[in-house]
Design a protein around this motif. Structure first.
Motif, PDB file in Angstrom:
ATOM      1  N   ASP A  40      14.093 -19.698  22.954  1.00 51.65           N
ATOM      2  CA  ASP A  40      15.214 -19.002  22.314  1.00 51.65           C
ATOM      3  C   ASP A  40      14.806 -17.605  21.862  1.00 51.65           C
ATOM      4  O   ASP A  40      15.583 -16.657  21.960  1.00 51.65           O
ATOM      5  N   THR A  41      13.572 -17.505  21.339  1.00 52.53           N
ATOM      6  CA  THR A  41      13.091 -16.229  20.807  1.00 52.53           C
ATOM      7  C   THR A  41      11.626 -16.040  21.165  1.00 52.53           C
ATOM      8  O   THR A  41      10.840 -16.985  21.092  1.00 52.53           O
ATOM      9  N   VAL A  42      11.264 -14.837  21.556  1.00 54.63           N
ATOM     10  CA  VAL A  42       9.873 -14.478  21.776  1.00 54.63           C
ATOM     11  C   VAL A  42       9.562 -13.307  20.853  1.00 54.63           C
ATOM     12  O   VAL A  42      10.283 -12.304  20.837  1.00 54.63           O
ATOM     13  N   THR A  43       8.503 -13.458  20.052  1.00 46.84           N
ATOM     14  CA  THR A  43       8.136 -12.399  19.118  1.00 46.84           C
ATOM     15  C   THR A  43       6.703 -11.965  19.336  1.00 46.84           C
ATOM     16  O   THR A  43       5.877 -12.699  19.889  1.00 46.84           O
ATOM     17  N   LEU A  44       6.420 -10.766  18.861  1.00 44.90           N
ATOM     18  CA  LEU A  44       5.075 -10.211  18.860  1.00 44.90           C
ATOM     19  C   LEU A  44       4.764  -9.913  17.398  1.00 44.90           C
ATOM     20  O   LEU A  44       5.509  -9.184  16.740  1.00 44.90           O
ATOM     21  N   CYS A  45       3.696 -10.506  16.872  1.00 45.48           N
ATOM     22  CA  CYS A  45       3.370 -10.335  15.461  1.00 45.48           C
ATOM     23  C   CYS A  45       1.934  -9.856  15.330  1.00 45.48           C
ATOM     24  O   CYS A  45       1.075 -10.199  16.148  1.00 45.48           O
ATOM     25  N   GLY A  46       1.653  -9.069  14.297  1.00 48.79           N
ATOM     26  CA  GLY A  46       0.301  -8.562  14.106  1.00 48.79           C
ATOM     27  C   GLY A  46      -0.001  -8.284  12.651  1.00 48.79           C
ATOM     28  O   GLY A  46       0.909  -8.126  11.827  1.00 48.79           O
ATOM     29  N   THR A  47      -1.291  -8.256  12.317  1.00 54.10           N
ATOM     30  CA  THR A  47      -1.732  -7.974  10.947  1.00 54.10           C
ATOM     31  C   THR A  47      -2.839  -6.928  10.964  1.00 54.10           C
ATOM     32  O   THR A  47      -3.631  -6.845  11.899  1.00 54.10           O
ATOM     33  N   TYR A  48      -2.870  -6.121   9.898  1.00 57.33           N
ATOM     34  CA  TYR A  48      -3.911  -5.124   9.688  1.00 57.33           C
ATOM     35  C   TYR A  48      -4.529  -5.360   8.317  1.00 57.33           C
ATOM     36  O   TYR A  48      -3.821  -5.619   7.346  1.00 57.33           O
ATOM     37  N   ARG A  49      -5.848  -5.262   8.236  1.00 57.31           N
ATOM     38  CA  ARG A  49      -6.525  -5.351   6.957  1.00 57.31           C
ATOM     39  C   ARG A  49      -6.709  -3.939   6.413  1.00 57.31           C
ATOM     40  O   ARG A  49      -7.177  -3.038   7.122  1.00 57.31           O
ATOM     41  N   LEU A  50      -6.343  -3.738   5.143  1.00 53.67           N
ATOM     42  CA  LEU A  50      -6.380  -2.415   4.534  1.00 53.67           C
ATOM     43  C   LEU A  50      -7.215  -2.440   3.259  1.00 53.67           C
ATOM     44  O   LEU A  50      -7.280  -3.457   2.562  1.00 53.67           O
ATOM     45  N   ASP A  51      -7.835  -1.316   2.965  1.00 59.10           N
ATOM     46  CA  ASP A  51      -8.565  -1.147   1.716  1.00 59.10           C
ATOM     47  C   ASP A  51      -7.578  -0.669   0.666  1.00 59.10           C
ATOM     48  O   ASP A  51      -7.309   0.523   0.537  1.00 59.10           O
ATOM     49  N   ARG A  52      -7.045  -1.598  -0.113  1.00 58.94           N
ATOM     50  CA  ARG A  52      -6.036  -1.245  -1.109  1.00 58.94           C
ATOM     51  C   ARG A  52      -6.613  -0.429  -2.262  1.00 58.94           C
ATOM     52  O   ARG A  52      -5.876   0.248  -2.985  1.00 58.94           O
ATOM     53  N   ASP A  53      -7.944  -0.483  -2.451  1.00 55.02           N
ATOM     54  CA  ASP A  53      -8.556   0.310  -3.518  1.00 55.02           C
ATOM     55  C   ASP A  53      -8.453   1.805  -3.226  1.00 55.02           C
ATOM     56  O   ASP A  53      -8.562   2.624  -4.134  1.00 55.02           O
ATOM     57  N   ARG A  54      -8.273   2.156  -1.940  1.00 52.12           N
ATOM     58  CA  ARG A  54      -8.130   3.558  -1.576  1.00 52.12           C
ATOM     59  C   ARG A  54      -6.760   3.799  -0.954  1.00 52.12           C
ATOM     60  O   ARG A  54      -6.618   4.560  -0.002  1.00 52.12           O
ATOM     61  N   ALA A  55      -5.764   3.135  -1.484  1.00 53.09           N
ATOM     62  CA  ALA A  55      -4.412   3.258  -0.934  1.00 53.09           C
ATOM     63  C   ALA A  55      -3.946   4.711  -1.007  1.00 53.09           C
ATOM     64  O   ALA A  55      -3.919   5.314  -2.081  1.00 53.09           O
ATOM     65  N   HIS A  56      -3.611   5.256   0.122  1.00 50.00           N
ATOM     66  CA  HIS A  56      -3.170   6.644   0.199  1.00 50.00           C
ATOM     67  C   HIS A  56      -1.699   6.736  -0.182  1.00 50.00           C
ATOM     68  O   HIS A  56      -0.903   5.851   0.128  1.00 50.00           O
ATOM     69  N   ARG A  57      -1.346   7.838  -0.853  1.00 55.24           N
ATOM     70  CA  ARG A  57       0.056   8.023  -1.241  1.00 55.24           C
ATOM     71  C   ARG A  57       0.988   7.982  -0.030  1.00 55.24           C
ATOM     72  O   ARG A  57       2.132   7.560  -0.126  1.00 55.24           O
ATOM     73  N   LEU A  58       0.468   8.431   1.103  1.00 60.31           N
ATOM     74  CA  LEU A  58       1.282   8.482   2.316  1.00 60.31           C
ATOM     75  C   LEU A  58       1.815   7.094   2.679  1.00 60.31           C
ATOM     76  O   LEU A  58       2.980   6.929   3.016  1.00 60.31           O
ATOM     77  N   LEU A  59       0.961   6.060   2.587  1.00 57.00           N
ATOM     78  CA  LEU A  59       1.411   4.700   2.863  1.00 57.00           C
ATOM     79  C   LEU A  59       2.102   4.090   1.657  1.00 57.00           C
ATOM     80  O   LEU A  59       3.000   3.255   1.799  1.00 57.00           O
ATOM     81  N   ALA A  60       1.669   4.483   0.454  1.00 57.58           N
ATOM     82  CA  ALA A  60       2.257   3.909  -0.757  1.00 57.58           C
ATOM     83  C   ALA A  60       3.740   4.239  -0.874  1.00 57.58           C
ATOM     84  O   ALA A  60       4.495   3.503  -1.523  1.00 57.58           O
ATOM     85  N   GLU A  61       4.185   5.340  -0.256  1.00 56.22           N
ATOM     86  CA  GLU A  61       5.589   5.739  -0.357  1.00 56.22           C
ATOM     87  C   GLU A  61       6.512   4.970   0.592  1.00 56.22           C
ATOM     88  O   GLU A  61       7.727   5.083   0.504  1.00 56.22           O
ATOM     89  N   LEU A  62       5.941   4.190   1.496  1.00 57.51           N
ATOM     90  CA  LEU A  62       6.776   3.424   2.418  1.00 57.51           C
ATOM     91  C   LEU A  62       7.553   2.344   1.681  1.00 57.51           C
ATOM     92  O   LEU A  62       7.063   1.765   0.703  1.00 57.51           O
ATOM     93  N   PRO A  63       8.770   2.017   2.128  1.00 60.08           N
ATOM     94  CA  PRO A  63       9.516   0.905   1.518  1.00 60.08           C
ATOM     95  C   PRO A  63       8.840  -0.428   1.823  1.00 60.08           C
ATOM     96  O   PRO A  63       7.956  -0.508   2.680  1.00 60.08           O
ATOM     97  N   GLN A  64       9.263  -1.474   1.121  1.00 58.16           N
ATOM     98  CA  GLN A  64       8.684  -2.798   1.353  1.00 58.16           C
ATOM     99  C   GLN A  64       8.849  -3.227   2.806  1.00 58.16           C
ATOM    100  O   GLN A  64       7.956  -3.832   3.392  1.00 58.16           O
ATOM    101  N   VAL A  65      10.015  -2.944   3.370  1.00 59.19           N
ATOM    102  CA  VAL A  65      10.286  -3.313   4.760  1.00 59.19           C
ATOM    103  C   VAL A  65      10.734  -2.066   5.524  1.00 59.19           C
ATOM    104  O   VAL A  65      11.705  -1.416   5.143  1.00 59.19           O
ATOM    105  N   VAL A  66       9.996  -1.717   6.570  1.00 62.65           N
ATOM    106  CA  VAL A  66      10.410  -0.648   7.477  1.00 62.65           C
ATOM    107  C   VAL A  66      11.055  -1.310   8.689  1.00 62.65           C
ATOM    108  O   VAL A  66      10.401  -2.046   9.420  1.00 62.65           O
ATOM    109  N   HIS A  67      12.344  -1.073   8.875  1.00 72.88           N
ATOM    110  CA  HIS A  67      13.080  -1.671   9.997  1.00 72.88           C
ATOM    111  C   HIS A  67      13.425  -0.570  10.986  1.00 72.88           C
ATOM    112  O   HIS A  67      14.123   0.395  10.647  1.00 72.88           O
TER     113      HIS A  67
END
Length: 306
Positions: free
Chosen positions: A108-135
């Protein structure tokens, strides 16, 4: 330097992971909150993304969703489907039901899913400004590079072939950059560019960012950075602070320490060499600045992440 690529490289740790999933209704998975980031792409069929505490998002074929802050969420065939719990393991993969293989009849559905590991201690403002969900909905002719990367990744995950491991890792890094670029371009096109998305589009500020990212060891002054964008010192300082969120030299110090942390994690350079590459004339001055930023001495930090 390409600022966007530089920022992502500084935050990414470990290997990203991805899988192609074949799903037969009814189905539902709940992914717990993590320190990383993840994405889902609907290759065929439809699905619902249900963020914890947020509004459900209907996904159609070709839609991409990116969760930059590791928010817990569900992916399901319907809003009232029971959910199977999965959790992120230490190696970056998820526990729970395996991705599954095509069975008799069309999934019925085929999806592609992925994960990235990030160093949250050095979270850049550039990523911090993203919304919870980018659609990023699929529209004909939109985000062609992103669509091409999705197609390539999907094909590599469909069948194990020589070189697949290296190709998938490279494609996942490429896909992350395409997702971020597509979102910021969409924000600018809709007139919603704020903060870093506006900073990267501002010629003067973007020129200064490229300069200090390209050579963080340089003894930059505000006047020199202003000159890269053709502005007066005062006008540049106001614009940079308003868009980036902090004064130019404050950001330069933060970025130097971020680069230092990356070098200590991944390179065998001596502390004197790391100091020189991040703009410090003595190992003592570097160690003092590093400890003020990270709370531990450089050598202790290196041993702790080894």
């Amino acid at each position: 330097m390409d600022v966007l690529s530089d920022v992502v490289a500084a935050m990414r740790i470990g290997r990203p992971h991805s899988a192609r999933h074949y799903k037969y209704a009814p189905w539902g998975r709940h992914f717990g909150a993590t320190d990383g980031a993840g994405f889902h792409v609907v290759l065929r069929g439809s699905a619902w993304l249900i963020p914890d505490g947020g509004e459900p998002v209907a996904l159609a074929p070709g839609d991409v969703v990116f969760l930059a802050h590791g928010q817990g969420h569900a992916l399901a065939s319907g809003l009232d489907v029971p959910l199977q719990e999965v959790r992120l393991l230490s190696d970056g993969t998820w526990s729970g039901p395996p991705p599954g293989e095509p069975r008799e009849g069309c999934a019925d559905t085929v999806t592609l899913c992925g994960t990235y590991r990030l160093d949250r201690d050095r979270a850049h403002r550039l990523l911090a400004e993203l919304p919870q969900v980018v659609h990023l909905p699929a529209h004909v002719g939109s985000h062609r590079s992103l669509r091409a990367a999705v197609d390539l990744l999907g094909m590599e995950l469909e069948e194990l072939r020589p070189g697949t491991d290296a190709i998938v890792t490279s494609l996942l890094d490429t896909l992350l950059l395409y997702i971020l670029r597509a979102w910021w371009e969409s924000e600018r096109a809709a007139g919603r560019a704020r903060g870093w998305s506006a900073a990267l589009a501002d010629p003067a500020v973007a020129a200064a960012l490229r300069a200090l990212h390209g050579d963080p060891a340089q003894a930059w002054t505000v006047a020199q950075l202003a000159a890269t964008g053709g502005l007066s010192r005062a006008a540049f300082a106001r614009r940079f602070t308003a868009l980036v969120g902090e004064p130019p030299l404050t950001y330069l110090t933060w970025w130097r320490m971020t680069v230092a942390g990356r070098l200590l994690r991944h390179d065998d350079l001596s502390l004197r060499q790391v100091a020189a590459r991040t703009g410090y004339t003595s190992e003592f001055a570097f160690a003092k600045a590093f400890k003020r930023e990270y709370g531990v001495a450089p050598g202790q930090y290196r041993r702790g992440v080894a």
